[in-house]
Scaffold this active site. Structure first.
Site, PDB file in Angstrom:
ATOM      1  N   ASN A   7       0.869  -1.170   0.000  1.00 28.45           N
ATOM      2  CA  ASN A   7       0.000   0.000   0.000  1.00 28.45           C
ATOM      3  C   ASN A   7       0.908   1.223   0.000  1.00 28.45           C
ATOM      4  O   ASN A   7       1.454   1.600   1.028  1.00 28.45           O
ATOM      5  CB  ASN A   7      -0.884  -0.052   1.261  1.00 28.45           C
ATOM      6  CG  ASN A   7      -1.877   1.090   1.317  1.00 28.45           C
ATOM      7  OD1 ASN A   7      -1.852   2.000   0.481  1.00 28.45           O
ATOM      8  ND2 ASN A   7      -2.758   1.058   2.305  1.00 28.45           N
ATOM      9  N   ARG A  90      -2.618  -2.172  -3.392  1.00 31.08           N
ATOM     10  CA  ARG A  90      -3.850  -1.440  -3.132  1.00 31.08           C
ATOM     11  C   ARG A  90      -3.929  -0.227  -4.055  1.00 31.08           C
ATOM     12  O   ARG A  90      -2.985   0.535  -4.173  1.00 31.08           O
ATOM     13  CB  ARG A  90      -3.881  -0.952  -1.682  1.00 31.08           C
ATOM     14  CG  ARG A  90      -5.146  -0.198  -1.430  1.00 31.08           C
ATOM     15  CD  ARG A  90      -5.204   0.448  -0.086  1.00 31.08           C
ATOM     16  NE  ARG A  90      -6.480   1.143  -0.011  1.00 31.08           N
ATOM     17  CZ  ARG A  90      -6.695   2.206   0.744  1.00 31.08           C
ATOM     18  NH1 ARG A  90      -5.756   2.675   1.497  1.00 31.08           N
ATOM     19  NH2 ARG A  90      -7.874   2.790   0.745  1.00 31.08           N
ATOM     20  N   HIS A 180     -13.305   2.303  -0.084  1.00 29.55           N
ATOM     21  CA  HIS A 180     -13.210   1.325   1.015  1.00 29.55           C
ATOM     22  C   HIS A 180     -13.824  -0.018   0.640  1.00 29.55           C
ATOM     23  O   HIS A 180     -14.267  -0.777   1.513  1.00 29.55           O
ATOM     24  CB  HIS A 180     -13.961   1.806   2.291  1.00 29.55           C
ATOM     25  CG  HIS A 180     -13.412   3.043   2.912  1.00 29.55           C
ATOM     26  ND1 HIS A 180     -14.228   4.044   3.392  1.00 29.55           N
ATOM     27  CD2 HIS A 180     -12.146   3.431   3.159  1.00 29.55           C
ATOM     28  CE1 HIS A 180     -13.484   5.007   3.900  1.00 29.55           C
ATOM     29  NE2 HIS A 180     -12.212   4.656   3.768  1.00 29.55           N
ATOM     30  N   ARG A 241     -13.105  15.939   6.368  1.00 33.68           N
ATOM     31  CA  ARG A 241     -13.887  16.143   5.134  1.00 33.68           C
ATOM     32  C   ARG A 241     -15.338  16.503   5.462  1.00 33.68           C
ATOM     33  O   ARG A 241     -15.923  15.928   6.378  1.00 33.68           O
ATOM     34  CB  ARG A 241     -13.877  14.878   4.275  1.00 33.68           C
ATOM     35  CG  ARG A 241     -12.513  14.555   3.728  1.00 33.68           C
ATOM     36  CD  ARG A 241     -12.521  13.251   2.950  1.00 33.68           C
ATOM     37  NE  ARG A 241     -11.313  12.509   3.240  1.00 33.68           N
ATOM     38  CZ  ARG A 241     -11.171  11.207   3.081  1.00 33.68           C
ATOM     39  NH1 ARG A 241     -12.168  10.488   2.594  1.00 33.68           N
ATOM     40  NH2 ARG A 241     -10.046  10.608   3.377  1.00 33.68           N
ATOM     41  N   GLU A 389      -8.184  -5.099   5.439  1.00 34.70           N
ATOM     42  CA  GLU A 389      -8.123  -4.820   4.005  1.00 34.70           C
ATOM     43  C   GLU A 389      -6.969  -5.558   3.339  1.00 34.70           C
ATOM     44  O   GLU A 389      -7.076  -5.995   2.202  1.00 34.70           O
ATOM     45  CB  GLU A 389      -8.029  -3.307   3.784  1.00 34.70           C
ATOM     46  CG  GLU A 389      -9.320  -2.616   4.212  1.00 34.70           C
ATOM     47  CD  GLU A 389      -9.228  -1.105   4.285  1.00 34.70           C
ATOM     48  OE1 GLU A 389      -9.575  -0.466   3.292  1.00 34.70           O
ATOM     49  OE2 GLU A 389      -8.812  -0.576   5.326  1.00 34.70           O
TER      50      GLU A 389
END
Ligand code: ADP
Length: 401
Positions: A7, A90, A180, A241, A389
């Protein structure tokens, strides 16, 4: 089979080496400050931990260092690079160019670089740099791109389209993609396993609540809707955000604050969310501490976060025409009982009977285990499931091979 999961960010590179027979993590770690002075690799393996303070001017040097750490005399877990059967990378955004895990070829990389960078300018170029570095250092090792967006590729048109001119959607690819995906996929399939049901029979809402948060409706194992959109800015308010906001308010704010398009988008990504509302922090631990001291804006931020999450759960129950299970995962979902309680307490009408004691008892990260926080006779099961993940990326890569 051993799979290396990578990643890569612009100045970081996290990795795990996973043995697919046992699904055990053999080694893991991360390079920090790539391209910046003072770069280092923190690596774990073979029951030990080591910090390598090495100059890493680019991702190629970083991956070389990771490979040598994997073969280190103290913490190494392999004898040679040849023991790594494949690499799973990823990748954040796929646009409509890739709707599933894809084998890396030169042609695939060209499409990725030419078509998707503008869709995720912060993430995809950095991750692609990581792929290129691995291609150089590990020629001949098969590699896969695993996209955050692919699990959402099953959304129907009515869910992913915005109410804009259809021709513009076609021309520019402006639509909801969702993010996600690996996490939503993992926790929904773990939920089915835990409940002892076939996933095709279940209607699940998965709440991935972390620094970035998204909520998905998973009907029969397929994603039918999700809260993030064209970019990860959409949906509920997050750490920094804003989440959903009227597009006209964005133009109005930009004008009032004298900001360019790029500046206002940066503002909505970095200066808003619970950090903006509270004026204190993006981290829920700070917000909870603030609330304890009587800080009203911290309380408001927490309240808004739970309220918006609850609204999505309700909306997705309606979208699926029923609800069997709610899953909480990621940093906030796994660690913040008050958020889970506020979301679930308002959902009695859907058949959620909440078990406050179990919820509080699982206040800390639930030790990698699944926890049931609904009452035994609750029609809708509520679960905390630690996300993984990396494991999904490894599984997808293994499957592709
Ligand atoms: P990312 O989206 O960066 O992968 P995570 O899923 O790890 O993030 O979530 C990080 C967030 O989780 C932190 O910003 C914090 O708000 C929250 N968090 C982590 N640990 C705790 C905790 N013990 N209690 C409350 N909130 C926590």
């Amino acid at each position: 089979m051993k799979i290396l999961v990578v990643n890569a960010g612009s100045s970081s590179l996290k990795y795990q080496l996973i043995d697919m027979e046992t699904e055990k993590v053999l080694a893991k770690g991360g390079c920090e400050r790539i391209g910046i002075r003072g770069s280092l690799l923190k690596a774990k393996g073979n029951g030990g931990e080591k910090v390598f303070n090495r100059d890493m001017p680019d991702h190629k040097v970083a991956i070389e260092l990771v490979l040598s750490a994997l073969q280190d005399k103290d913490i190494g877990v392999i004898k040679s690079m040849k023991e790594i059967d494949a690499v799973g990378h990823r990748m954040v955004a796929s646009g409509e160019y890739f709707n599933k895990t894809t084998l890396v070829t030169e042609e695939v990389m060209k499409t990725l670089e030419e078509k998707t960078f503008e869709l995720a300018p912060l993430h995809n170029p950095a991750a692609a740099t990581g792929v290129r570095a691995c291609m150089e250092v590990m020629p001949g090792t098969p590699m896969a791109l695993v996209f955050d967006t692919s699990f959402h590729a099953t959304m129907p048109e009515k869910a992913y389209l915005y109410g804009i001119d259809y021709d513009d959607y076609k021309k520019y690819g402006v639509r909801k993609y969702g993010f996600h995906g690996t996490s939503h996929k993992f926790v929904s399939s773990e939920a089915a396993k835990y409940l002892g049901k076939d996933i095709s029979e279940l209607k699940i809402v998965t709440c991935h609540l972390g620094n970035g948060s998204s909520i998905s409706a998973v009907d029969g194992g397929k994603c039918v809707d999700t809260s993030m959109g064209f970019t990860p800015l959409a949906g509920i308010l997050m750490g920094t955000r804003s989440g959903d906001i009227d597009a006209s308010a964005v133009e109005f704010l930009a004008r009032k604050k004298g900001m360019t398009h790029a500046e206002i988008i940066e503002y909505l990504n970095k200066k808003c969310g619970v950090a903006g509302i509270s004026g204190v922090s993006s981290d829920f631990r700070d917000l909870l501490a603030g609330e304890k001291k009587g800080n009203k804006r911290c309380s408001l931020a927490l309240e808004m976060f739970a309220y918006q999450t609850k609204k999505y759960v309700g909306a997705y129950a309606a979208a699926m025409g029923g609800l069997d299970c709610i899953v909480f995962t990621a940093g906030i979902g796994e660690n913040t009982p008050t958020v889970r309680e506020e979301v679930c307490e308002g959902l009695k009408f859907l058949g959620v009977k909440f078990n406050k004691r179990a919820n509080k008892a699982n206040g800390g990260r639930s030790g990698g285990k699944i926890c049931e926080i609904s009452a035994k006779n609750s029609k809708v099961k509520v679960l905390i499931i630690p996300t993984n993940e990396e494991l999904v990326i490894a599984r997808e890569t293994a499957e592709l091979l």
